[in-house]
Design an enzyme around this catalytic site. Structure first.
Site, mmCIF file in Angstrom:
data_model
loop_
_atom_site.group_PDB
_atom_site.id
_atom_site.type_symbol
_atom_site.label_atom_id
_atom_site.label_comp_id
_atom_site.label_asym_id
_atom_site.label_seq_id
_atom_site.Cartn_x
_atom_site.Cartn_y
_atom_site.Cartn_z
ATOM 1 N N LYS A 74 -0.324 4.252 -3.587
ATOM 2 C CA LYS A 74 -0.768 3.649 -2.965
ATOM 3 C C LYS A 74 -2.142 3.566 -2.125
ATOM 4 O O LYS A 74 -2.639 4.309 -2.956
ATOM 5 C CB LYS A 74 -0.403 4.025 -1.492
ATOM 6 C CG LYS A 74 -1.053 3.825 0.222
ATOM 7 C CD LYS A 74 -0.295 4.502 1.528
ATOM 8 C CE LYS A 74 -0.591 3.424 3.001
ATOM 9 N NZ LYS A 74 -0.442 4.640 3.944
ATOM 10 N N SER A 152 1.492 2.290 7.319
ATOM 11 C CA SER A 152 0.146 1.223 6.787
ATOM 12 C C SER A 152 1.134 1.717 4.890
ATOM 13 O O SER A 152 -0.408 0.959 4.302
ATOM 14 C CB SER A 152 -1.136 2.327 6.219
ATOM 15 O OG SER A 152 -0.706 3.751 6.173
ATOM 16 N N SER A 176 3.027 6.193 8.779
ATOM 17 C CA SER A 176 2.937 5.635 7.858
ATOM 18 C C SER A 176 4.155 5.864 6.255
ATOM 19 O O SER A 176 3.953 4.870 5.958
ATOM 20 C CB SER A 176 2.107 5.780 7.435
ATOM 21 O OG SER A 176 0.914 4.500 8.600
#
Length: 499
Positions: A74, A152, A176
């Site tokens: 990520k 996210s 997230s």
């Protein structure tokens, strides 16, 4: 290896093929790169390819349980030495801001033998439950590209759901990992506080509310990845007891007859879509059929206050993140998104005593959840209150954007905080996702399991919250659900096997 064969395997399955010498890491990597090049233009899941770095690594000797398996990290924390980490913001896309060292979590993934070939899309500073950053553009849900994959960790979720990789890095400070898992039909485990590392720059973020792990299609991949990464790091502020046995050994182990309390009621009093209610009720029926005792019950917690305390911490963290980037780069405040500047403005306007008062209530919530867990092994809720939103649906309206610009220009955030604006912002920010923050503030493990699809064909997972140290129990139950109601064979519209 054909694309269809690649897409059939989870990460452990690919690792077994490599260990048996049925294919080479370089061949597997090229298959993954080809998958990304074919599907990413439709998804915008990968924002920074790392193909040459990955090719050099795949050609070198590798060891570990996932030796040679392609992987994505990520683009929020999870730094990779020599590569910029943008945190979803325009400012940090510049090659000048490449990381000087690997994050500890990335180091552990590399020791497990994974081959990182890209970084995935995330909202600016991970501050939203959708993945639509101005820096990179919106990421799209493989089940329907008109909809969000959540956030996210939306880029990682989209990549895994589409079959580009079987597993990808994620982190969770308010949902997230679990939210994009619920949006994309994946398994998402948020480990408990301190279970995986956060360093080296910060060994604890948001007082331990943030934790790193992965998004996966299979339960066993999540368990094996946790085995590869859990444990204290140098300088850790908080230590947790090691697991009773390897997490992979929990997969297939009988969870016993569990007592599970459930609710579909929003803790902040907002609407819950009938599909989300049905998801929980169907999950309760499935659990009963598996021999568990299920009843309507929930912790006695002031949900609106918890939401307000979460937002207080979230806004203050956003302000600290923005100020840190400005100090490090010399950029202007206007270089950030308007919503981010507004959140940071409210965070700066908060008085320190109110921040501390909110943080001290975290202990109260943990005790109240602990009281619930004395009577129930697990707490079941929807993962999402509403089905996945359409791209742009949660965008701040134009009139609010104009008002925010005026407030920020005049420095009136402090005056606004004296009104009921924070309560309104709690409702507006959390009405889609009111269920997940409890596990972050109390530091307990939780997971989203893909048990439900809406009439429109969109995933809508359910959440289970465990007591401290309950990762093993969650994995045992998840594996039991996975066997009883398999989800891996379901394929979204945009998937490697369909191409």
């Amino acid at each position: 290896m054909s694309a269809a064969e690649y897409a059939r395997h989870d990460a452990l399955g690919l690792a077994e093929l490599l260990q048996r010498g049925e294919l080479a890491p370089q061949e597997l990597l090229e298959t993954a790169i080809a998958a990304a090049q074919k599907l990413n233009p439709q998804l915008n899941a990968i924002v920074r390819p790392m193909h040459e770095i990955a090719r050099a690594r795949a050609a070198a000797p590798l060891s570990g349980p996932f030796a040679g398996v392609p992987f994505l990290v990520k683009d929020l924390c999870q730094e990779y030495a020599g590569v910029p980490t943008s945190y979803g913001t325009r400012v940090l896309k510049d090659e000048r801001y490449a990381a000087s060292e690997h994050a500890e979590m990335v180091q552990r993934w590399l020791r497990a033998g994974l081959v990182v070939f890209g970084r995935t899309n995330t909202p600016e500073f991970g501050a939203k439950g959708i993945t639509e950053p101005e820096a990179w553009g919106p990421c799209r849900n493989p089940w329907n590209p008109a909809h969000t994959p959540g956030g996210s960790s939306g880029g990682s979720a989209a990549a895994v759901a589409a079959g580009i990789v079987p597993v990808a890095g994620a982190n969770d400070g308010g949902g997230s990992i679990r939210l994009p898992a619920a949006h994309c039909g994946l398994f998402g485990l948020k480990p408990g506080r301190g279970r995986t590392p956060q360093g080296p720059r910060y060994v604890e973020r948001m007082h331990g509310a943030v934790i790193d792990h992965v998004l996966t299609r299979s339960v066993r991949d999540s368990a094996a990845m946790l085995d590869a990464t859990h444990g204290p790091e140098h300088g850790a502020l908080f230590h947790v007891a090691p697991p009773e046995r390897p997490y992979i050994d929990e997969v297939g182990r009988d969870p016993g007859r569990l007592k599970i309390g459930f609710t579909a009621r929003s803790p902040i009093g907002t609407a819950v879509d009938p599909e989300a209610v049905q998801a929980v009720r169907d999950a309760a029926k499935l659990l009963e059929s598996l021999g568990h005792h299920v009843e309507e019950a929930e912790p006695q917690i002031d949900g609106p206050q918890l939401g307000k305390d979460f937002i207080t911490m979230w806004f203050a963290t956003c302000a600290a993140n923005m100020d840190d980037v400005r100090r490090g780069t010399g950029c202007r405040e206007s270089d950030f998104e308007l919503d981010t500047r507004a959140m940071a403005g409210f965070g700066r306007a908060l008085r320190a005593n109110l921040y501390v008062e909110g943080y001290l209530r975290w202990n109260e919530y943990a005790r109240q959840l602990g009281d619930f867990h004395r009577r129930h092994d697990l707490f079941l809720t929807p993962s999402l209150a509403l089905p996945p939103a359409r791209i742009g649906e949660i965008r701040t309206p134009d009139w609010q954007q104009r008002a925010l610009r005026i407030l920020l220009a005049l420095g009136l955030e402090g005056l606004l905080l004296k009104s009921d604006i924070v309560d309104q912002m709690v409702h507006e920010n959390l009405k889609w996702v009111p269920f997940t923050q409890l596990a972050n503030l109390t530091g307990v493990p939780a997971m989203s399991v893909p048990t439900h699809w809406t009439a429109a064909g969109l995933p809508l997972g359910v959440q289970f919250v465990a007591a401290p140290g309950g990762e093993g129990l969650l994995l045992r139950l998840a594996a039991q659900i996975e066997q009883a109601q398999p989800w891996a064979q379901r394929r979204p519209a945009i998937h490697l096997a369909n191409s």
